[in-house]
Design an enzyme around this catalytic site. Sequence first.
Site, PDB file in Angstrom:
ATOM      1  N   ASP A  14     -15.508 -17.545   6.602  1.00  0.00           N
ATOM      2  CA  ASP A  14     -15.836 -18.738   6.907  1.00  0.00           C
ATOM      3  C   ASP A  14     -16.366 -19.478   7.385  1.00  0.00           C
ATOM      4  O   ASP A  14     -16.462 -20.377   7.985  1.00  0.00           O
ATOM      5  CB  ASP A  14     -14.634 -19.908   7.174  1.00  0.00           C
ATOM      6  CG  ASP A  14     -12.823 -19.410   6.317  1.00  0.00           C
ATOM      7  OD1 ASP A  14     -12.898 -18.555   5.573  1.00  0.00           O
ATOM      8  OD2 ASP A  14     -11.510 -19.028   7.165  1.00  0.00           O
ATOM      9  N   LYS A  17     -21.118 -18.109   3.923  1.00  0.00           N
ATOM     10  CA  LYS A  17     -21.765 -16.803   3.482  1.00  0.00           C
ATOM     11  C   LYS A  17     -22.683 -17.280   2.046  1.00  0.00           C
ATOM     12  O   LYS A  17     -23.744 -16.590   2.272  1.00  0.00           O
ATOM     13  CB  LYS A  17     -20.914 -14.934   3.488  1.00  0.00           C
ATOM     14  CG  LYS A  17     -20.077 -15.188   4.819  1.00  0.00           C
ATOM     15  CD  LYS A  17     -19.367 -13.750   4.855  1.00  0.00           C
ATOM     16  CE  LYS A  17     -18.355 -14.001   4.464  1.00  0.00           C
ATOM     17  NZ  LYS A  17     -17.617 -14.900   5.404  1.00  0.00           N
ATOM     18  N   GLY A  18     -21.690 -18.303   1.714  1.00  0.00           N
ATOM     19  CA  GLY A  18     -21.686 -18.550  -0.021  1.00  0.00           C
ATOM     20  C   GLY A  18     -23.724 -19.135   0.382  1.00  0.00           C
ATOM     21  O   GLY A  18     -24.021 -18.662  -0.445  1.00  0.00           O
ATOM     22  N   GLY A  41     -12.726 -16.571   0.175  1.00  0.00           N
ATOM     23  CA  GLY A  41     -12.561 -18.000  -1.158  1.00  0.00           C
ATOM     24  C   GLY A  41     -13.791 -18.561  -0.973  1.00  0.00           C
ATOM     25  O   GLY A  41     -14.656 -18.891   0.678  1.00  0.00           O
ATOM     26  N   HIS A  42     -14.809 -18.840  -1.843  1.00  0.00           N
ATOM     27  CA  HIS A  42     -15.956 -20.125  -1.472  1.00  0.00           C
ATOM     28  C   HIS A  42     -16.025 -20.790  -2.400  1.00  0.00           C
ATOM     29  O   HIS A  42     -16.185 -20.120  -3.486  1.00  0.00           O
ATOM     30  CB  HIS A  42     -17.602 -18.963  -0.640  1.00  0.00           C
ATOM     31  CG  HIS A  42     -17.203 -18.017  -1.978  1.00  0.00           C
ATOM     32  ND1 HIS A  42     -17.301 -16.426  -1.915  1.00  0.00           N
ATOM     33  CD2 HIS A  42     -18.598 -17.662  -3.071  1.00  0.00           C
ATOM     34  CE1 HIS A  42     -17.544 -15.656  -3.215  1.00  0.00           C
ATOM     35  NE2 HIS A  42     -18.590 -16.506  -3.630  1.00  0.00           N
ATOM     36  N   ARG A 144      -2.093   6.932  -2.067  1.00  0.00           N
ATOM     37  CA  ARG A 144      -2.424   7.622  -3.282  1.00  0.00           C
ATOM     38  C   ARG A 144      -1.248   6.776  -4.106  1.00  0.00           C
ATOM     39  O   ARG A 144      -0.994   7.418  -5.244  1.00  0.00           O
ATOM     40  CB  ARG A 144      -2.477   9.132  -3.115  1.00  0.00           C
ATOM     41  CG  ARG A 144      -3.930   9.579  -2.509  1.00  0.00           C
ATOM     42  CD  ARG A 144      -4.404   9.665  -1.744  1.00  0.00           C
ATOM     43  NE  ARG A 144      -3.489   9.361   0.253  1.00  0.00           N
ATOM     44  CZ  ARG A 144      -3.341  10.182   0.375  1.00  0.00           C
ATOM     45  NH1 ARG A 144      -3.819  11.669   0.151  1.00  0.00           N
ATOM     46  NH2 ARG A 144      -2.460  11.077   1.251  1.00  0.00           N
ATOM     47  N   GLN A 227     -14.546 -11.945   4.319  1.00  0.00           N
ATOM     48  CA  GLN A 227     -14.456 -11.775   5.619  1.00  0.00           C
ATOM     49  C   GLN A 227     -15.312 -11.240   6.332  1.00  0.00           C
ATOM     50  O   GLN A 227     -16.602 -12.407   6.047  1.00  0.00           O
ATOM     51  CB  GLN A 227     -13.247 -10.355   5.477  1.00  0.00           C
ATOM     52  CG  GLN A 227     -12.265 -10.854   4.964  1.00  0.00           C
ATOM     53  CD  GLN A 227     -12.022 -10.170   3.431  1.00  0.00           C
ATOM     54  OE1 GLN A 227     -11.877  -9.690   2.681  1.00  0.00           O
ATOM     55  NE2 GLN A 227     -10.974 -11.318   2.633  1.00  0.00           N
TER      56      GLN A 227
HETATM   57  P1  IMP Z   1      -5.171 -10.757   4.727  1.00  0.00           P
HETATM   58  O1  IMP Z   1      -6.737  -9.999   4.360  1.00  0.00           O
HETATM   59  O2  IMP Z   1      -4.265 -11.114   3.923  1.00  0.00           O
HETATM   60  O3  IMP Z   1      -4.130  -9.113   4.958  1.00  0.00           O
HETATM   61  O4  IMP Z   1      -5.449 -11.317   6.859  1.00  0.00           O
HETATM   62  C1  IMP Z   1      -5.553 -10.405   7.449  1.00  0.00           C
HETATM   63  C2  IMP Z   1      -5.571 -11.373   8.033  1.00  0.00           C
HETATM   64  O5  IMP Z   1      -7.187 -11.585   7.680  1.00  0.00           O
HETATM   65  C3  IMP Z   1      -5.842 -13.024   8.200  1.00  0.00           C
HETATM   66  O6  IMP Z   1      -5.393 -13.133   9.675  1.00  0.00           O
HETATM   67  C4  IMP Z   1      -6.532 -13.990   7.392  1.00  0.00           C
HETATM   68  O7  IMP Z   1      -6.322 -15.137   7.874  1.00  0.00           O
HETATM   69  C5  IMP Z   1      -7.835 -13.514   7.878  1.00  0.00           C
HETATM   70  N1  IMP Z   1      -8.619 -13.338   6.162  1.00  0.00           N
HETATM   71  C6  IMP Z   1      -8.478 -12.663   5.407  1.00  0.00           C
HETATM   72  N2  IMP Z   1      -9.318 -13.323   4.259  1.00  0.00           N
HETATM   73  C7  IMP Z   1     -10.158 -14.165   4.991  1.00  0.00           C
HETATM   74  C8  IMP Z   1     -11.543 -15.056   4.487  1.00  0.00           C
HETATM   75  O8  IMP Z   1     -11.603 -14.822   3.505  1.00  0.00           O
HETATM   76  N3  IMP Z   1     -11.906 -15.691   5.536  1.00  0.00           N
HETATM   77  C9  IMP Z   1     -10.899 -15.679   7.096  1.00  0.00           C
HETATM   78  N4  IMP Z   1     -10.180 -14.849   7.013  1.00  0.00           N
HETATM   79  C10 IMP Z   1      -9.260 -14.483   6.309  1.00  0.00           C
END
Ligand code: IMP
Length: 449
Positions: A14, A17-18, A41-42, A144, A227
């Site tokens: 968050d 990056k967009g 999400g962006h 697998r 991420q």
């Molecule tokens: P998961 O990726 O849904 O398994 O979540 C694992 C951790 O990564 C959690 O703390 C989520 O809130 C965080 N997380 C996953 N994707 C994002 C993202 O795009 N932005 C911020 N946090 C993320």
Amino acid sequence: MRTVTVIVGAKWGDEGKGKVASSEAKDADIVIRGTGGANAGHTVIYQGKKLALHLIPGGITYPQTIAILGPGMVIDPKILLDEIQMLKDAGVPDIDSRLKISGRAHLIFPYHKDLDELHERMKSNPVGTTKRGIGPSYADKANRTGIRMYDLLHKKNDLRTKIKEATKLHNQAFRKNGMKDCVAKPKSLTDLYHSYGKLLSSMITNIDPILREALEENKKIVVEGAQAFRLDLDHGDYKMVTSSNPSTSGTLCGCALPPTAVKEVIGIDKAYNSRVGNGVFPTEQPASIDENGCVIPGAEPLVGDVIRESGYEYGTTTKRPRRCGWMDCPILVSGKSIMGYTSLCINHLDTLGKIGLTLGYVKVCVAYQYQNETIDYFPDDVDLTKEVPQPIYETIDGGWIIPPGITSFDELPESAKKFISIVENTTQIPVKFIGIGPENDDLIIRDVN
Ligand code: IMP
């Protein structure tokens, strides 16, 4: 020639990056994503319309680009089809011919989301996942028993056999844990996913020749990371991480791109920091959020609330209020060797100025006190010691307002410049991009080379 620009998150996601992705995609030939799925999400703006994307690289809105979903991704086909429709409805041209989905990417099924829920429920200290089924899908891949985009193109019976095998153990777990409604039914899932496959079949492909040709012809490739560094499965705050490797090298692997083609690695950060989900966050500020991550209505605003509300820090995917705190430089220092940043982008410099005007000051963490020592990097053994590194701050009095329409660093208010120079001096990484407003063009680009 090195023609790949990699855009990666420098903290916990968050970071915005967009914005740089959009700036870099303007003259790109290929935009590509390599890790995660609809947990990201962006929002992109196309002809004045806001489009929320979770899977497709935002650079698809530039009509000259080929947009690729790389083999390292885990894809929920229903969400993908909805996104494709949204882009078509918005008038983005030639989606069917410009969107390419790696046949090697793995699928997310409804049972992955149910397993995500179950795994979280069974943990004494849950991760706070996005519940999009990301971890369980990657776990199936490693076991697998994963099912790939290519499988949607195979005979229906073969798909059914694979779903049957993949769900044997999962269904036992659902039955044992009182989740009978979640028990996967191979026949109906096969029908549903086969129908998705029909709709996506022209886009599912081997992306390797496309990338090979692009590299041979010195085409510009922009990697839109998902991420971030501290969420990396191997290098982040295990176990409060995602289930893929969103670090630079992991992202490249997920895109099927070689490290030797990389020209630039831009680490994206914000002028303050935020995190969703659980885990250590040394510069976090107290906020009126309850243990379920909900804002407590009517509570007296605390520093964390001021930051959250100033930056409207609520999850794009989950709508959860984000935990907020001050800029953390030691994490950037730790990321230098693992992520290989050639430069940084610091977004929300305007927001930090407003926070300063509200609070009368802003802070930057330049080092930590940890185990009776002063260190300038994120310690590796926090999980073992259970000791949260204590931030050492530099404080800047007051805040600032960014004058409208400025395009250069020199035009920034002095305190805003001071903030950027503290980050550069502490990390020794040049800040090439500075976000100064909500629009894509609210971006100062400096010549730092
Ligand atoms: P998961 O990726 O849904 O398994 O979540 C694992 C951790 O990564 C959690 O703390 C989520 O809130 C965080 N997380 C996953 N994707 C994002 C993202 O795009 N932005 C911020 N946090 C993320």
